[in-house]
Design a protein around this motif. Structure first.
Motif, mmCIF file in Angstrom:
data_model
loop_
_atom_site.group_PDB
_atom_site.id
_atom_site.type_symbol
_atom_site.label_atom_id
_atom_site.label_comp_id
_atom_site.label_asym_id
_atom_site.label_seq_id
_atom_site.Cartn_x
_atom_site.Cartn_y
_atom_site.Cartn_z
ATOM 1 N N ILE A 230 0.824 -1.210 0.000
ATOM 2 C CA ILE A 230 0.000 0.000 0.000
ATOM 3 C C ILE A 230 0.854 1.254 0.000
ATOM 4 C CG2 ILE A 230 -1.747 1.279 1.324
ATOM 5 C CD1 ILE A 230 -2.707 -1.420 2.424
ATOM 6 N N LEU A 231 2.037 1.172 0.598
ATOM 7 C CA LEU A 231 2.862 2.354 0.809
ATOM 8 C C LEU A 231 4.320 2.029 0.536
ATOM 9 C CD1 LEU A 231 2.553 5.316 1.951
ATOM 10 C CD2 LEU A 231 3.195 4.364 4.173
ATOM 11 N N ASP A 232 5.042 3.004 -0.030
ATOM 12 C CA ASP A 232 6.482 2.902 -0.251
ATOM 13 C C ASP A 232 7.153 3.967 0.602
ATOM 14 O OD1 ASP A 232 9.101 2.951 -1.087
ATOM 15 O OD2 ASP A 232 8.646 3.232 -3.207
ATOM 16 N N PRO A 233 7.992 3.585 1.579
ATOM 17 C CA PRO A 233 8.563 4.598 2.470
ATOM 18 C C PRO A 233 9.481 5.594 1.768
ATOM 19 C CG PRO A 233 9.628 2.469 2.801
ATOM 20 C CD PRO A 233 8.447 2.234 1.908
ATOM 21 N N SER A 234 10.050 5.214 0.638
ATOM 22 C CA SER A 234 10.945 6.129 -0.068
ATOM 23 C C SER A 234 10.190 7.126 -0.946
ATOM 24 C CB SER A 234 11.924 5.334 -0.933
ATOM 25 O OG SER A 234 11.229 4.625 -1.953
ATOM 26 N N ALA A 235 8.894 6.906 -1.118
ATOM 27 C CA ALA A 235 8.097 7.793 -1.971
ATOM 28 C C ALA A 235 7.741 9.082 -1.227
ATOM 29 C CB ALA A 235 6.817 7.076 -2.401
ATOM 30 N N PRO A 236 7.472 10.166 -1.964
ATOM 31 C CA PRO A 236 7.021 11.394 -1.307
ATOM 32 C C PRO A 236 5.747 11.149 -0.503
ATOM 33 C CG PRO A 236 7.596 11.811 -3.595
ATOM 34 C CD PRO A 236 7.600 10.326 -3.425
ATOM 35 N N SER A 253 9.611 12.871 2.076
ATOM 36 C CA SER A 253 9.214 11.479 1.869
ATOM 37 C C SER A 253 8.617 10.908 3.154
ATOM 38 C CB SER A 253 10.421 10.637 1.450
ATOM 39 O OG SER A 253 11.330 10.510 2.540
ATOM 40 N N VAL A 254 7.963 9.783 3.036
ATOM 41 C CA VAL A 254 7.454 9.079 4.216
ATOM 42 C C VAL A 254 8.623 8.739 5.137
ATOM 43 C CG1 VAL A 254 6.294 6.980 5.023
ATOM 44 C CG2 VAL A 254 5.464 8.176 2.969
ATOM 45 N N GLU A 255 9.741 8.337 4.556
ATOM 46 C CA GLU A 255 10.910 7.983 5.351
ATOM 47 C C GLU A 255 11.457 9.175 6.128
ATOM 48 O OE1 GLU A 255 13.929 4.712 4.412
ATOM 49 O OE2 GLU A 255 14.785 6.524 3.514
ATOM 50 N N HIS A 256 11.444 10.368 5.521
ATOM 51 C CA HIS A 256 11.839 11.566 6.260
ATOM 52 C C HIS A 256 10.987 11.720 7.516
ATOM 53 C CE1 HIS A 256 13.426 13.487 2.290
ATOM 54 N NE2 HIS A 256 14.419 12.927 2.970
ATOM 55 N N LEU A 257 9.696 11.476 7.389
ATOM 56 C CA LEU A 257 8.787 11.600 8.524
ATOM 57 C C LEU A 257 9.077 10.542 9.579
ATOM 58 C CD1 LEU A 257 5.544 12.260 6.457
ATOM 59 C CD2 LEU A 257 6.782 13.949 7.815
ATOM 60 N N TRP A 387 11.913 -5.805 8.485
ATOM 61 C CA TRP A 387 11.389 -4.629 9.167
ATOM 62 C C TRP A 387 12.186 -4.282 10.423
ATOM 63 C CZ3 TRP A 387 8.834 -0.631 7.753
ATOM 64 C CH2 TRP A 387 8.222 0.211 8.688
ATOM 65 N N LEU A 388 12.544 -5.290 11.219
ATOM 66 C CA LEU A 388 13.327 -5.024 12.428
ATOM 67 C C LEU A 388 14.653 -4.359 12.064
ATOM 68 C CD1 LEU A 388 13.767 -5.263 15.481
ATOM 69 C CD2 LEU A 388 14.647 -7.583 15.092
ATOM 70 N N SER A 389 15.281 -4.836 11.011
ATOM 71 C CA SER A 389 16.534 -4.229 10.557
ATOM 72 C C SER A 389 16.307 -2.793 10.104
ATOM 73 C CB SER A 389 17.130 -5.064 9.423
ATOM 74 O OG SER A 389 18.266 -4.434 8.876
ATOM 75 N N TYR A 390 15.186 -2.560 9.414
ATOM 76 C CA TYR A 390 14.886 -1.225 8.896
ATOM 77 C C TYR A 390 14.688 -0.212 10.017
ATOM 78 C CZ TYR A 390 12.402 2.586 6.581
ATOM 79 O OH TYR A 390 12.019 3.828 6.134
ATOM 80 N N ILE A 391 13.869 -0.550 11.007
ATOM 81 C CA ILE A 391 13.589 0.416 12.066
ATOM 82 C C ILE A 391 14.788 0.596 13.001
ATOM 83 C CG2 ILE A 391 11.109 0.027 12.003
ATOM 84 C CD1 ILE A 391 11.438 -1.696 14.531
ATOM 85 N N SER A 392 15.719 -0.392 12.999
ATOM 86 C CA SER A 392 16.894 -0.340 13.866
ATOM 87 C C SER A 392 18.081 0.346 13.215
ATOM 88 C CB SER A 392 17.305 -1.757 14.285
ATOM 89 O OG SER A 392 16.260 -2.425 14.948
ATOM 90 N N GLN A 415 11.160 5.795 14.002
ATOM 91 C CA GLN A 415 10.197 5.906 15.091
ATOM 92 C C GLN A 415 10.502 4.966 16.265
ATOM 93 O OE1 GLN A 415 7.038 8.156 14.783
ATOM 94 N NE2 GLN A 415 8.649 9.009 13.479
ATOM 95 N N TRP A 416 11.718 4.461 16.337
ATOM 96 C CA TRP A 416 12.212 3.686 17.466
ATOM 97 C C TRP A 416 13.528 4.281 17.925
ATOM 98 C CZ3 TRP A 416 10.078 -0.772 19.803
ATOM 99 C CH2 TRP A 416 8.920 -1.284 19.186
ATOM 100 N N TRP A 417 13.754 4.260 19.234
ATOM 101 C CA TRP A 417 15.011 4.727 19.811
ATOM 102 C C TRP A 417 16.025 3.593 19.818
ATOM 103 C CZ3 TRP A 417 15.655 9.808 21.031
ATOM 104 C CH2 TRP A 417 14.491 10.601 21.117
ATOM 105 N N LEU A 418 17.288 3.924 19.541
ATOM 106 C CA LEU A 418 18.352 2.928 19.396
ATOM 107 C C LEU A 418 19.375 3.095 20.527
ATOM 108 C CD1 LEU A 418 19.050 3.418 15.566
ATOM 109 C CD2 LEU A 418 17.186 2.140 16.659
ATOM 110 N N TYR A 419 19.536 2.038 21.309
ATOM 111 C CA TYR A 419 20.533 2.086 22.389
ATOM 112 C C TYR A 419 21.858 1.546 21.848
ATOM 113 C CZ TYR A 419 16.979 3.546 25.649
ATOM 114 O OH TYR A 419 16.010 4.278 26.296
ATOM 115 N N ASN A 420 22.364 2.304 20.862
ATOM 116 C CA ASN A 420 23.561 1.896 20.115
ATOM 117 C C ASN A 420 24.749 2.795 20.425
ATOM 118 O OD1 ASN A 420 22.532 4.192 18.955
ATOM 119 N ND2 ASN A 420 22.804 3.527 16.831
ATOM 120 N N ARG A 421 24.691 3.489 21.551
ATOM 121 C CA ARG A 421 25.742 4.452 21.883
ATOM 122 C C ARG A 421 26.486 4.043 23.152
ATOM 123 N NH1 ARG A 421 22.829 10.306 20.391
ATOM 124 N NH2 ARG A 421 23.051 10.090 18.145
#
Length: 482
Positions: A230-236, A253-257, A387-392, A415-421
């Motif tokens: 239904i949706l492409d995240p790279s699309a406007p 783009s959706v991804e920017h959001l 998806w997990l890889s994408y949001i991470s 839209q997820w916080w990363l404890y990668n620091r």
């Protein structure tokens, strides 16, 4: 003589103008106070409505949990108002000014409460408000069936590990922060609930507001739509309001959001959306009408509007509003057994998936397990396999390394916080959904673990240190054979 007359006339004119300006200033101040009163009444009506009809809480519990330690702008004003709960019509009415109608929050079956706009009267047609269709109608069970877990710890009992029990007990004290007020802790793998504890008066079916944990739920809804094509995240994002060749927002783009990198103006604090949250505004009026202040993709700024607009972009991909309203329920929540989760809308039918979700600890844990299983649930691929890889994956623009207090801050994905620091004791693949007043859903793929903590933490007090709590949970589990 003429000069004298002119001087007198000029003085009279200035006096008149001064009087008019003073009158206008007083009127403006009165309007501002009325607006603040309307916000306070909306806050009281909305929280009372959702807590009453989503969570089945009584007035004493609502006053203790929902209406204390809240937003400073309305905290004092709330104490001067009274909520009238209409149990038959399932609505809450709060009067606040003799010259204005009361504020109203109306519950809808399975869909939760909606704030009517300022100025709406009690003479409205319930059928005109957004509703779930008959095909998406939900029957909310009185009990939680405990699925999909094959094994579940006894409620509020020992986990079998003295070390873990000690950490959980500390979570219900002020050990992790003087302002902490923990209401629930749940620790689970995809197969087993290792520990599940609640404050007195809370159960596995007690829904609680997620605040900004809703953002991670919202991006999960978007993930379902991506999986279904239904949706492409790279699309406007390409909102209808932005359809002009002169409009630079067409670059967003959706991804920017999803990355909190729209570049849109969201005032100094992007998490202040009072007109929508308390004032009965619409997403289209409050989020979609702002202008750019930075190039999309080049600046990270935490903003409720970015989440709201990502979901609005999804809404405009559906053939009609009803199909969109049903979608999160039929395609995500009910498939996972998240039957005690309510995603609330504005009165125009847009989901307020930046904050307005009421859910339980088990329902949040179910969402976490879905991610640990790479988006697969009972043989169905609900989210994209990656998806997990994408949001991470760290977004191109990141939050500051440290906050104003000098504390290390998590990074940001989609839209997820990363404890990668390099947070001590936490694997670098740890991600979390985080919300106001201490709402946390942690997912740790390398440990196949989900940790949920819910709370009513007090504003202005030292916060619950979620990173230390989860590190202590992991250390305790390392010492046991759970």
């Amino acid at each position: 003589m003429w000069l004298k007359f002119t001087a007198i006339a000029l003085a009279a004119l200035l006096l008149s103008l001064g009087s008019s300006m003073t009158h206008a200033q007083n009127a403006a101040e009165h309007e501002t106070e009325l607006t603040l009163q309307a916000y306070a009444a909306g806050y009281l009506a909305g929280f009372t409505c959702s807590a009453t009809f989503n969570a089945n809480k009584n007035p004493t519990a609502i006053q203790r949990d929902e209406l204390t330690g809240s937003y400073e702008l309305v905290q004092q004003r709330i104490t001067e108002l009274e909520a009238e709960v209409d149990y038959e019509r399932k609505r809450v009415v709060v009067s606040y000014a003799t010259e204005m109608p009361p504020r109203i929050a109306q519950w809808r079956p399975g869909l939760g409460c909606v704030h009517l706009p300022v100025g709406s009267t009690v003479d409205y047609n319930l059928a005109d408000l957004p509703q779930l269709s008959d095909g998406a109608a939900r029957k909310i069970p009185q009990q939680d069936d405990g699925q999909p877990w094959q094994e579940r710890a006894e409620l509020n009992q020992s986990s079998g590990s003295a070390a873990l029990d000690r950490v959980i007990a500390q979570a219900f004290s002020d050990h992790y922060g003087a302002g902490a007020r923990t209401s629930a802790v749940l620790i689970a793998t995809p197969e087993k609930i290792i520990a599940e504890h609640y404050r007195p008066g809370f159960t596995p079916t007690t829904a609680q507001r997620t605040w900004s944990v809703a953002k991670s739920i919202g991006t999960s809804v978007i993930g379902v739509a991506i999986q279904q094509g239904i949706l492409d995240p790279s699309a406007p994002a390409a909102l209808k309001q932005w359809q002009s060749s002169f409009d630079p927002r067409l670059q967003i783009s959706v991804e920017h959001l999803l990355h909190m990198a729209s570049g849109l103006d969201s005032n100094v604090a992007g998490n202040r959306t009072d007109r929508l949250y308390m004032g009965g505004g619409r997403v289209l009026d409050t989020a979609a009408s702002v202008a750019l202040e930075a190039v999309p993709g080049q600046r990270w700024k935490y903003a409720n509007n970015d989440t709201l607009l990502a979901l609005r972009a999804l809404a405009e991909r559906f053939p009609n509003q009803q199909a969109y309203i049903d979608f999160p329920y039929t395609q995500l929540l009910d498939k996972l057994g998240m039957h005690h989760t309510f995603i609330e809308t504005d009165w125009n039918g847009d989901f307020i998936l930046s904050s307005h979700v009421w859910t339980t600890s088990r329902d949040l844990a179910r969402l976490g397990v879905l991610h640990l299983q790479q988006g697969r649930w009972q043989g169905e691929q609900i989210l994209p396999p990656d998806w997990l890889s994408y949001i991470s994956r760290p977004a191109p623009a990141q939050p500051p390394l440290r906050n104003s207090a000098g504390d290390l801050t998590p990074g940001y994905g989609a839209q997820w916080w990363l404890y990668n620091r390099d947070f001590p004791g936490l694997p670098n693949d740890t991600i979390a959904a985080r919300g106001n007043r201490g709402q946390y859903l942690f997912i740790i793929p390398s440990k196949q673990l989900v940790v949920v903590r819910r709370g009513y933490d007090l504003r202005g007090e030292p916060r619950f240190r979620e990173e230390r709590f989860v590190a202590d949970v992991l250390a305790a589990l390392e010492q046991s054979d759970l």
